[in-house]
Design a protein around this motif. Structure first.
Motif, PDB file in Angstrom:
ATOM      1  N   LEU A  93      11.697  -1.609   4.868  1.00  0.00           N
ATOM      2  CA  LEU A  93      10.343  -1.993   4.477  1.00  0.00           C
ATOM      3  C   LEU A  93       9.372  -0.922   4.962  1.00  0.00           C
ATOM      4  O   LEU A  93       9.315  -0.605   6.145  1.00  0.00           O
ATOM      5  CB  LEU A  93       9.999  -3.349   5.093  1.00  0.00           C
ATOM      6  N   ARG A  94       8.590  -0.374   4.038  1.00  0.00           N
ATOM      7  CA  ARG A  94       7.683   0.729   4.365  1.00  0.00           C
ATOM      8  C   ARG A  94       6.249   0.351   4.003  1.00  0.00           C
ATOM      9  O   ARG A  94       6.000  -0.276   2.964  1.00  0.00           O
ATOM     10  CB  ARG A  94       8.091   2.006   3.614  1.00  0.00           C
ATOM     11  N   PHE A  95       5.298   0.764   4.866  1.00  0.00           N
ATOM     12  CA  PHE A  95       3.894   0.482   4.594  1.00  0.00           C
ATOM     13  C   PHE A  95       3.020   1.444   5.393  1.00  0.00           C
ATOM     14  O   PHE A  95       3.498   2.172   6.280  1.00  0.00           O
ATOM     15  CB  PHE A  95       3.548  -0.966   4.949  1.00  0.00           C
ATOM     16  N   ALA A  96       1.744   1.447   5.075  1.00  0.00           N
ATOM     17  CA  ALA A  96       0.760   2.234   5.816  1.00  0.00           C
ATOM     18  C   ALA A  96      -0.536   1.447   5.861  1.00  0.00           C
ATOM     19  O   ALA A  96      -0.806   0.610   4.990  1.00  0.00           O
ATOM     20  CB  ALA A  96       0.538   3.595   5.163  1.00  0.00           C
ATOM     21  N   VAL A  97      -1.332   1.698   6.892  1.00  0.00           N
ATOM     22  CA  VAL A  97      -2.681   1.151   6.978  1.00  0.00           C
ATOM     23  C   VAL A  97      -3.637   2.288   6.655  1.00  0.00           C
ATOM     24  O   VAL A  97      -3.593   3.337   7.304  1.00  0.00           O
ATOM     25  CB  VAL A  97      -2.974   0.578   8.379  1.00  0.00           C
ATOM     26  N   ARG A  98      -4.489   2.085   5.659  1.00  0.00           N
ATOM     27  CA  ARG A  98      -5.398   3.147   5.223  1.00  0.00           C
ATOM     28  C   ARG A  98      -6.842   2.798   5.551  1.00  0.00           C
ATOM     29  O   ARG A  98      -7.238   1.629   5.509  1.00  0.00           O
ATOM     30  CB  ARG A  98      -5.241   3.397   3.722  1.00  0.00           C
ATOM     31  N   ASP A  99      -7.622   3.838   5.883  1.00  0.00           N
ATOM     32  CA  ASP A  99      -9.028   3.629   6.199  1.00  0.00           C
ATOM     33  C   ASP A  99      -9.862   3.674   4.924  1.00  0.00           C
ATOM     34  O   ASP A  99      -9.325   3.745   3.812  1.00  0.00           O
ATOM     35  CB  ASP A  99      -9.507   4.645   7.231  1.00  0.00           C
ATOM     36  N   GLU A 100     -11.187   3.643   5.082  1.00  0.00           N
ATOM     37  CA  GLU A 100     -12.076   3.577   3.918  1.00  0.00           C
ATOM     38  C   GLU A 100     -12.004   4.819   3.031  1.00  0.00           C
ATOM     39  O   GLU A 100     -12.407   4.778   1.873  1.00  0.00           O
ATOM     40  CB  GLU A 100     -13.522   3.331   4.375  1.00  0.00           C
ATOM     41  N   ARG A 101     -11.470   5.907   3.565  1.00  0.00           N
ATOM     42  CA  ARG A 101     -11.317   7.139   2.770  1.00  0.00           C
ATOM     43  C   ARG A 101      -9.910   7.306   2.218  1.00  0.00           C
ATOM     44  O   ARG A 101      -9.590   8.337   1.640  1.00  0.00           O
ATOM     45  CB  ARG A 101     -11.699   8.351   3.634  1.00  0.00           C
ATOM     46  N   GLY A 102      -9.080   6.297   2.408  1.00  0.00           N
ATOM     47  CA  GLY A 102      -7.728   6.345   1.870  1.00  0.00           C
ATOM     48  C   GLY A 102      -6.736   7.076   2.744  1.00  0.00           C
ATOM     49  O   GLY A 102      -5.585   7.268   2.345  1.00  0.00           O
ATOM     50  N   ARG A 103      -7.126   7.458   3.941  1.00  0.00           N
ATOM     51  CA  ARG A 103      -6.236   8.172   4.850  1.00  0.00           C
ATOM     52  C   ARG A 103      -5.407   7.190   5.667  1.00  0.00           C
ATOM     53  O   ARG A 103      -5.906   6.148   6.089  1.00  0.00           O
ATOM     54  CB  ARG A 103      -7.042   9.071   5.787  1.00  0.00           C
ATOM     55  N   ALA A 104      -4.154   7.530   5.894  1.00  0.00           N
ATOM     56  CA  ALA A 104      -3.287   6.685   6.709  1.00  0.00           C
ATOM     57  C   ALA A 104      -3.750   6.727   8.166  1.00  0.00           C
ATOM     58  O   ALA A 104      -3.967   7.806   8.732  1.00  0.00           O
ATOM     59  CB  ALA A 104      -1.842   7.147   6.600  1.00  0.00           C
ATOM     60  N   HIS A 130       9.811 -11.716  13.032  1.00  0.00           N
ATOM     61  CA  HIS A 130       8.991 -10.828  13.854  1.00  0.00           C
ATOM     62  C   HIS A 130       9.688  -9.477  13.832  1.00  0.00           C
ATOM     63  O   HIS A 130      10.841  -9.383  14.252  1.00  0.00           O
ATOM     64  CB  HIS A 130       8.952 -11.328  15.295  1.00  0.00           C
ATOM     65  N   LEU A 131       8.991  -8.465  13.380  1.00  0.00           N
ATOM     66  CA  LEU A 131       9.623  -7.151  13.224  1.00  0.00           C
ATOM     67  C   LEU A 131       8.906  -6.096  14.052  1.00  0.00           C
ATOM     68  O   LEU A 131       7.709  -6.198  14.308  1.00  0.00           O
ATOM     69  CB  LEU A 131       9.613  -6.737  11.742  1.00  0.00           C
ATOM     70  N   HIS A 132       9.663  -5.073  14.453  1.00  0.00           N
ATOM     71  CA  HIS A 132       9.118  -3.959  15.230  1.00  0.00           C
ATOM     72  C   HIS A 132       9.184  -2.683  14.405  1.00  0.00           C
ATOM     73  O   HIS A 132      10.159  -1.933  14.485  1.00  0.00           O
ATOM     74  CB  HIS A 132       9.920  -3.769  16.518  1.00  0.00           C
ATOM     75  N   PRO A 133       8.183  -2.414  13.593  1.00  0.00           N
ATOM     76  CA  PRO A 133       8.216  -1.185  12.796  1.00  0.00           C
ATOM     77  C   PRO A 133       7.972   0.052  13.646  1.00  0.00           C
ATOM     78  O   PRO A 133       7.342  -0.019  14.704  1.00  0.00           O
ATOM     79  CB  PRO A 133       7.084  -1.389  11.789  1.00  0.00           C
ATOM     80  N   ALA A 134       8.481   1.176  13.164  1.00  0.00           N
ATOM     81  CA  ALA A 134       8.254   2.466  13.828  1.00  0.00           C
ATOM     82  C   ALA A 134       7.289   3.284  12.972  1.00  0.00           C
ATOM     83  O   ALA A 134       7.375   3.277  11.741  1.00  0.00           O
ATOM     84  CB  ALA A 134       9.573   3.215  13.987  1.00  0.00           C
ATOM     85  N   ARG A 135       6.375   3.985  13.619  1.00  0.00           N
ATOM     86  CA  ARG A 135       5.380   4.784  12.904  1.00  0.00           C
ATOM     87  C   ARG A 135       5.745   6.254  12.911  1.00  0.00           C
ATOM     88  O   ARG A 135       6.018   6.825  13.968  1.00  0.00           O
ATOM     89  CB  ARG A 135       3.989   4.582  13.516  1.00  0.00           C
ATOM     90  N   ALA A 136       5.730   6.875  11.733  1.00  0.00           N
ATOM     91  CA  ALA A 136       5.943   8.313  11.616  1.00  0.00           C
ATOM     92  C   ALA A 136       4.627   9.036  11.894  1.00  0.00           C
ATOM     93  O   ALA A 136       3.553   8.427  11.937  1.00  0.00           O
ATOM     94  CB  ALA A 136       6.461   8.659  10.222  1.00  0.00           C
ATOM     95  N   ALA A 137       4.721  10.332  12.067  1.00  0.00           N
ATOM     96  CA  ALA A 137       3.534  11.125  12.405  1.00  0.00           C
ATOM     97  C   ALA A 137       2.466  11.048  11.314  1.00  0.00           C
ATOM     98  O   ALA A 137       1.264  11.169  11.601  1.00  0.00           O
ATOM     99  CB  ALA A 137       3.933  12.577  12.647  1.00  0.00           C
ATOM    100  N   ASP A 138       2.883  10.846  10.056  1.00  0.00           N
ATOM    101  CA  ASP A 138       1.911  10.788   8.960  1.00  0.00           C
ATOM    102  C   ASP A 138       1.287   9.411   8.790  1.00  0.00           C
ATOM    103  O   ASP A 138       0.509   9.182   7.856  1.00  0.00           O
ATOM    104  CB  ASP A 138       2.561  11.224   7.642  1.00  0.00           C
ATOM    105  N   GLY A 139       1.619   8.462   9.674  1.00  0.00           N
ATOM    106  CA  GLY A 139       1.024   7.139   9.603  1.00  0.00           C
ATOM    107  C   GLY A 139       1.831   6.113   8.835  1.00  0.00           C
ATOM    108  O   GLY A 139       1.423   4.955   8.742  1.00  0.00           O
ATOM    109  N   THR A 140       2.966   6.509   8.311  1.00  0.00           N
ATOM    110  CA  THR A 140       3.820   5.570   7.581  1.00  0.00           C
ATOM    111  C   THR A 140       4.667   4.760   8.558  1.00  0.00           C
ATOM    112  O   THR A 140       5.314   5.313   9.443  1.00  0.00           O
ATOM    113  CB  THR A 140       4.749   6.320   6.601  1.00  0.00           C
ATOM    114  N   TRP A 141       4.653   3.443   8.388  1.00  0.00           N
ATOM    115  CA  TRP A 141       5.450   2.538   9.205  1.00  0.00           C
ATOM    116  C   TRP A 141       6.694   2.126   8.436  1.00  0.00           C
ATOM    117  O   TRP A 141       6.660   1.987   7.214  1.00  0.00           O
ATOM    118  CB  TRP A 141       4.661   1.286   9.562  1.00  0.00           C
ATOM    119  N   SER A 142       7.788   1.887   9.143  1.00  0.00           N
ATOM    120  CA  SER A 142       9.010   1.433   8.475  1.00  0.00           C
ATOM    121  C   SER A 142       9.835   0.570   9.426  1.00  0.00           C
ATOM    122  O   SER A 142       9.801   0.763  10.646  1.00  0.00           O
ATOM    123  CB  SER A 142       9.851   2.617   7.982  1.00  0.00           C
TER     124      SER A 142
END
Length: 342
Positions: A93-104, A130-142
């Motif tokens: 499962l992959r996701f990102a949180v983006r700000d108002e400018r679309g940046r992760a 309950h899951l423990h995702p890991a965040r990559a340097a570019d802001g992508t969680w998986s």
């Protein structure tokens, strides 16, 4: 002519989208029926849900906004990159949180030992992770996830951005698990739950618009457990989801390990306020002998002072007794109920 063409094209696109979704849901192998929601696992996680602490000044009633109903809030958006999975198959499962400018977003405040807390719950509230995702340097969680049955799910991301002035946010997005779907009813309210040889008793009243105390007492083999272990900075974590829309309520324990007044069991206390009358599903995570277990309850939030959290004020046919113990998200386990995962 141009307007007619645009409407026709839009209608065709909608029909194609819904047709594809239906086809995906019907074209895969059957899944095992999900069981009672409780589980035992190795060290895992519990997302926080903020305890209501703002009063509206009307007879002690409190403002308790429900979280997780929106994919975007306060300029932040949950970008779920894996909107569909196959039931019964382990998927990343992959996701990102983006700000108002679309940046992760890549910087968060740590809360309960984590930058972000993630939960996944089925629409019928019988499957819970309950899951423990890991965040990559570019802001992508998986994070890997294995959902036992087909149907609709809700993904909740609970976090606080590091940006100055940003408060805690809970965002939600829909997740579909493909395969034949058999809807199930919410289990009837009970004041006890059993998991892996443990019994957890719920005492207290959940009331709409008013803060009350919920006490959960853990015992094993008829003896109180007095040596609960700290888990994410507490002796227990409680998550509450409202039946119907899966509104995500934040509930924090009253006290913490090392504060000089909170005992390591057998009772863990929480302050909670329901935003409305209705049915809720409570999931308690507690750690003992190095293992995190989850006990689940169905409760009915009412407005009358005498309405008990473990009872339903409406007529309801009692559900037949079923085993309360689910199992883990780990490979080789019989995955049927509530659980945790890294």
């Amino acid at each position: 002519m141009q307007t007619g063409l645009k409407i026709t094209a839009f209608a065709a696109a909608l029909a194609a989208a819904f047709g594809a979704a239906y086809g995906v849901g019907q074209g895969l192998d059957p899944v095992v029926k999900d069981g009672a929601p409780a589980s035992a696992h190795d060290e895992q996680h519990a997302p926080g849900v903020s305890a209501p602490h703002e009063q509206d000044g009307h007879g002690g009633h409190e403002t308790t906004p429900a979280g997780g109903l929106q994919v975007s809030e306060n300029g932040y958006t949950l970008d779920l990159r894996t909107p569909r999975v196959e039931a019964g198959h382990r998927t990343d499962l992959r996701f990102a949180v983006r700000d108002e400018r679309g940046r992760a977003v890549t910087e968060y405040q740590r809360e309960h030992d984590k930058e972000l807390h993630l939960i996944v719950a089925s629409r019928d509230l019988l499957t819970y992770r309950h899951l423990h995702p890991a965040r990559a340097a570019d802001g992508t969680w998986s994070t890997p996830v294995d959902l036992p049955k087909a149907g609709g799910y809700r993904v909740f991301a609970d976090f606080t951005p590091a940006k100055k002035g940003a408060g805690n946010i809970t965002l939600g997005a829909d997740l579909a698990a493909s395969g034949p779907y058999r809807p199930q009813q919410l289990p009837a309210p009970r004041d006890t739950a059993r998991v892996d040889g443990y019994e957890v008793r719920l005492d207290g009243t959940l009331r709409s618009g008013r803060r009350t105390e919920l006490n959960l007492t853990v015992s094993r083999d008829g003896k109180p457990v007095t040596d609960l272990q700290p888990y994410l900075g507490a002796y227990g974590h409680l998550v509450a989801l409202r039946s119907g829309d899966l509104a995500h309520l934040h509930v924090h324990p009253s006290g913490e390990p090392g504060d000089g007044r909170t005992e390591p069991g057998p009772t863990v206390s929480f302050a909670a306020t329901a935003p409305s009358v209705g049915s809720y599903r409570l999931f308690l995570d507690f750690k003992h002998d190095g293992v995190v277990r989850t006990a689940a309850f169905t409760v009915r939030a009412g407005t009358q002072p005498g309405a008990e959290a473990g009872t339903d004020t409406e007529a309801r046919t009692p559900a037949p007794d079923a085993p309360d113990a689910g199992t883990s998200d780990h490979p080789g386990d019989d995955d049927r109920g509530a659980g945790h995962g890294h």
